[in-house]
Design an enzyme around this catalytic site. Structure first.
Site, PDB file in Angstrom:
ATOM      1  N   ARG A 137      -7.727  -1.424   3.196  1.00 51.51           N
ATOM      2  CA  ARG A 137      -7.904  -2.126   4.477  1.00 51.51           C
ATOM      3  C   ARG A 137      -8.677  -1.308   5.496  1.00 51.51           C
ATOM      4  O   ARG A 137      -8.920  -1.775   6.594  1.00 51.51           O
ATOM      5  CB  ARG A 137      -6.549  -2.512   5.064  1.00 51.51           C
ATOM      6  CG  ARG A 137      -5.904  -3.646   4.346  1.00 51.51           C
ATOM      7  CD  ARG A 137      -4.560  -4.043   4.901  1.00 51.51           C
ATOM      8  NE  ARG A 137      -4.011  -5.072   4.040  1.00 51.51           N
ATOM      9  CZ  ARG A 137      -3.406  -4.824   2.873  1.00 51.51           C
ATOM     10  NH1 ARG A 137      -3.228  -3.589   2.465  1.00 51.51           N
ATOM     11  NH2 ARG A 137      -2.976  -5.810   2.132  1.00 51.51           N
ATOM     12  N   SER A 146      -4.429  -1.652   9.819  1.00 46.13           N
ATOM     13  CA  SER A 146      -4.093  -2.895  10.521  1.00 46.13           C
ATOM     14  C   SER A 146      -3.826  -2.648  12.000  1.00 46.13           C
ATOM     15  O   SER A 146      -3.938  -3.563  12.805  1.00 46.13           O
ATOM     16  CB  SER A 146      -2.901  -3.592   9.865  1.00 46.13           C
ATOM     17  OG  SER A 146      -3.271  -4.054   8.589  1.00 46.13           O
ATOM     18  N   CYS A 192       4.647  -5.612   6.356  1.00 43.15           N
ATOM     19  CA  CYS A 192       5.176  -5.830   5.011  1.00 43.15           C
ATOM     20  C   CYS A 192       6.384  -4.924   4.872  1.00 43.15           C
ATOM     21  O   CYS A 192       7.061  -4.916   3.857  1.00 43.15           O
ATOM     22  CB  CYS A 192       4.130  -5.539   3.962  1.00 43.15           C
ATOM     23  SG  CYS A 192       2.823  -4.509   4.516  1.00 43.15           S
ATOM     24  N   CYS A 219       0.841  -1.206   0.000  1.00 39.08           N
ATOM     25  CA  CYS A 219       0.000   0.000   0.000  1.00 39.08           C
ATOM     26  C   CYS A 219       0.862   1.235   0.000  1.00 39.08           C
ATOM     27  O   CYS A 219       0.712   2.101   0.857  1.00 39.08           O
ATOM     28  CB  CYS A 219      -0.904   0.030   1.205  1.00 39.08           C
ATOM     29  SG  CYS A 219      -1.295  -1.541   1.841  1.00 39.08           S
TER      30      CYS A 219
END
Lengths: 559, 159
Positions: free
Chosen positions: A471, A494, A541, A63
């Site tokens: 997300r 997240s 990530c 992202c």
């Protein structure tokens, strides 16, 4: 009672650990632990605010665009900068295309194998598969020949022992329920989907100059020069190519992804009953339609305790309630103390204690809205748009509710989350094209402005950049002092969803979503994966080290 | 022949960003011919499968967790990367390089020659600079890459 630890759990590179306690075939307690320290804020302090968007893209590998957008909006909010229409449209196209790409990859490559049994596809009758596929979609790629070719390929791979990479999946698990024919359809589309996520990403690259990590933002607009007659700028030829890429991607999303999703959801209706978790939701409005960020195509809203009817609309990105009430607590996170701070006062002081289930156990802080844990992501945005009467969202959701025999309450579930993501992809594909039309129409009026030049002034300024990312709600918080970054905090989707317990001991969304779920076989906790993957977890990530895991695979060491 | 030099990594975790620093280093120091593409892939994984499918020869540069000192360089070929040589990851279906290559094979995509130069990291702390052994590694890996290109008839000139 049994204790199951899954570490790491994410399908994308990542460091999420999930612990569950199971009792009598059900999950009775759960812990979500981010296993990686993210100290980005440290790097940003003292740097130029106008460069922050470029740095923050490296938060993540997937992202990148979303962090750039949030960051630039934070600076523009702090300095009250207007953004020209062309720039808004260009940003909107990149945002929507990025979402489409992200959702395609999530559905097929990161979560489908929780529901699709590759080996079962070997037993399918390709002719019947084609009939099923053609009965749910008029997409031209669904021929018997196509499905037969994929099946032959799979057979050759299985015979050659080459599917080992997927063998850690749960083939033959009793919770796998699709027919061989639907499994074959899904596997074929899993392979095809890569072509379309690529087209989506190419569209982003045409506008952004580069993908990953777009290069075209500036405070006050974009650096995408527009001149319909100049080959070095955004011209008619580029715009037409963009349209082709975006239309092909849209067709895949609407004629393949969405029908596949409904077919899979129809076979797993029980999963609309599990996995609700925290039913407080938040979404911010997205896709600004004016230069002042006052009018948006998709509304936002806050739902508390699952009460969709009582939704509190979020009209724009200056919403005082959100700005005042978003905070982060560190009682159970590996940071000093147990306090709750507003992101503008946010601190990032590590205090690692090892995994203590009653103490600190995660690198994730626990964000709260008005003191409560909140779930973010596509369900929140779909609910907000539905409640506001958005005609497209209403049509899609009502259609799915009646096809699958559901009620709106079923959105609070593992499958509901997957459904909303697919519905959002459907809508994003259209929004991207609508913004392309608006861009072309606006250029046609003679407006070629793409940035309002902005100098960072002396003095102290605070800003927040909200963005409704794939997300969920993302916010970047910046404090600027004398042209430098004084403080910077990113509260990412997240973090909301993977949060540990807060100061009141309330479970975070991942944790709460697992409690009460069935576990058929604690050695193969497929049900845990299904629910966690439905959130599209993506913890860190930020780290990407090729890891041969200590075994001597090294044949040649050079130099 | 289309060659892809793919630098992977995260630029803000010091040595983790080696691949990206490497791509920038090559851009600065060498004249890059048209059939050689330097690609800053960040940490994308499967989302860049197409870059691999489009090339005839791929040279991947990244940090690697192997036994050794920071700055030690290891070389792997395609078969080393595939599953039989690198053990199963802990996470079911976690998508990394191996999966990406396998999925490309399943898609009948052309199979490029692949070489992976991995360098052992010294620090993965937040930061946008390489540690000295990795900084020194830039030119060492560049030399290896130049040799690799020579083998397929491509000469890289220094600027």
């Amino acid at each position: 009672m049994s204790r199951i630890t899954l570490d790491p759990i994410t399908r994308i590179e990542g460091h999420l650990r999930i612990d569950v306690e199971a009792n009598g075939g059900k999950v009775t307690n759960a812990w979500s632990s981010a296993q990686m320290w993210r100290g980005i804020e440290v790097i940003l302090k003292g740097r130029a605010p106008e460069d922050a968007w470029s740095f923050v893209q490296r938060f993540c590998g997937v992202c990148t665009t979303v962090h750039a957008i949030s960051s630039i909006r934070a600076v523009e909010h702090a300095l009250n900068v207007e953004v020209p229409l062309n720039a808004q449209y260009i940003r909107n196209i990149m945002i929507a295309q990025h979402s489409v790409q992200d959702h395609i990859v999530h559905f097929y490559h990161l979560s489908a194998l929780d529901w699709v049994d590759i080996v079962s596809a070997l037993k399918a009758d390709p002719k019947k598969t084609a009939q099923i596929a053609q009965s749910i979609s008029d997409w031209p790629g669904n021929s018997e020949k196509e499905f037969k070719a994929v099946q032959d390929k799979l057979k050759a791979f299985v015979a050659g022992g080459k599917l080992g990479i997927f063998a850690s999946g749960y083939w033959g698990h009793p919770a796998m329920k699709l027919s061989p024919e639907v499994n074959l359809m899904a596997v074929a589309h899993y392979l095809k989907a890569l072509d379309y996520q690529r087209k989506a990403s190419q569209a982003t690259a045409i506008l952004g100059g580069k993908n990953p990590h777009i290069q075209n933002l500036v405070v006050g607009g974009v650096a995408t020069a527009i001149n319909t007659e100049n080959i070095a700028t955004l011209n008619m030829e580029r715009l037409i190519y963009l349209r082709t890429l975006m239309e092909e991607t849209r067709d895949f999303v609407q004629k393949v992804y969405y029908p596949d999703l409904l077919a899979i959801a129809g076979a797993y209706k029980d999963w609309f009953k599990y996995g609700a978790g925290v039913t407080n939701y938040m979404a911010v409005p997205e896709f600004p339609e004016d230069t002042k960020n006052g009018k948006f195509s998709l509304p936002g809203g806050v739902v508390m305790a699952g009460n969709i009817a009582g939704i509190r609309p979020v009209k724009d990105h200056r919403d005082e309630y959100l700005i005042k009430n978003i905070k982060e607590n560190v009682t159970h996170a590996w940071y000093e103390g147990n306090g709750t701070l507003h992101p503008w006062e946010g601190e990032t002081k590590p205090d690692y204690t090892d995994f203590k289930e009653n103490g600190k156990y995660s690198w994730c802080k626990a964000p709260t809205l008005d003191g409560k844990p909140v779930q973010v992501g596509p369900p929140a945005q779909i609910m907000a748009a539905y409640a506001a009467g958005n005609p497209k969202v209403k049509k899609l959701v009502d259609g799915a509710v009646s096809t699958l025999g559901l009620s709106m309450k079923d959105i609070h579930s593992t499958m509901g989350r997957l459904y909303c993501r697919g519905a959002r992809a459907h809508i994003m594909a259209d929004i991207a094209l609508e913004n392309l039309d608006k861009l072309i129409a606006n250029i046609a009026t003679g407006d070629q402005t793409y940035a309002n030049h902005t100098e960072i002034p002396k003095g102290e300024y605070r800003g927040v950049g909200f963005h409704e990312a794939p997300r969920g709600t993302l916010s970047h918080w910046i404090v600027i002092k004398d042209k430098k970054i004084e403080n910077y905090q990113a509260v990412v989707p997240s973090t909301w969803n993977a949060a540990p317990r807060n100061d009141k001991g309330e479970l975070g969304p991942y944790e709460a979503s697992l409690v009460g779920n069935p576990i058929a076989d604690s050695s193969k906790p497929l049900e845990v994966l299904r629910t966690i993957h439905s959130f599209d977890p993506c913890i860190a990530c930020a780290v990407h080290t090729v890891d041969p895991e200590g075994k001597e695979i090294t044949k040649v060491k050079v130099l | 022949m289309q060659v892809l030099i793919y630098g992977a990594g995260n630029l803000i975790l010091s040595d983790e960003g080696f691949g990206v620093h490497f791509v920038r280093h090559m851009e600065e120091v060498y004249r890059i011919p048209e059939n050689v593409e330097l690609y800053d892939g960040g940490t994308l994984g499967i989302m860049v499968h197409f870059k691999f499918e489009e090339a005839d020869r791929v040279i991947l540069v990244d940090v690697v967790q192997a036994k050794g000192e920071p700055g030690d360089i290891f070389r792997y070929e395609r078969e080393d990367i595939m599953l039989k040589n690198i053990p199963v990851k802990m996470s079911p279906h976690q998508i990394g390089l191996q999966e990406m290559l396998l999925i490309s094979e399943m898609r009948d995509a052309p199979k490029p020659d692949l070489t992976f130069f991995g360098i052992v990291a010294g620090s993965l702390e937040p930061g946008d600079q390489l540690t000295p052994p990795l900084k020194a590694g830039l030119e060492k890996v560049a030399k290896l890459v130049v040799e690799e290109l020579n083998k397929v008839g491509i000469d890289l000139e220094r600027k």
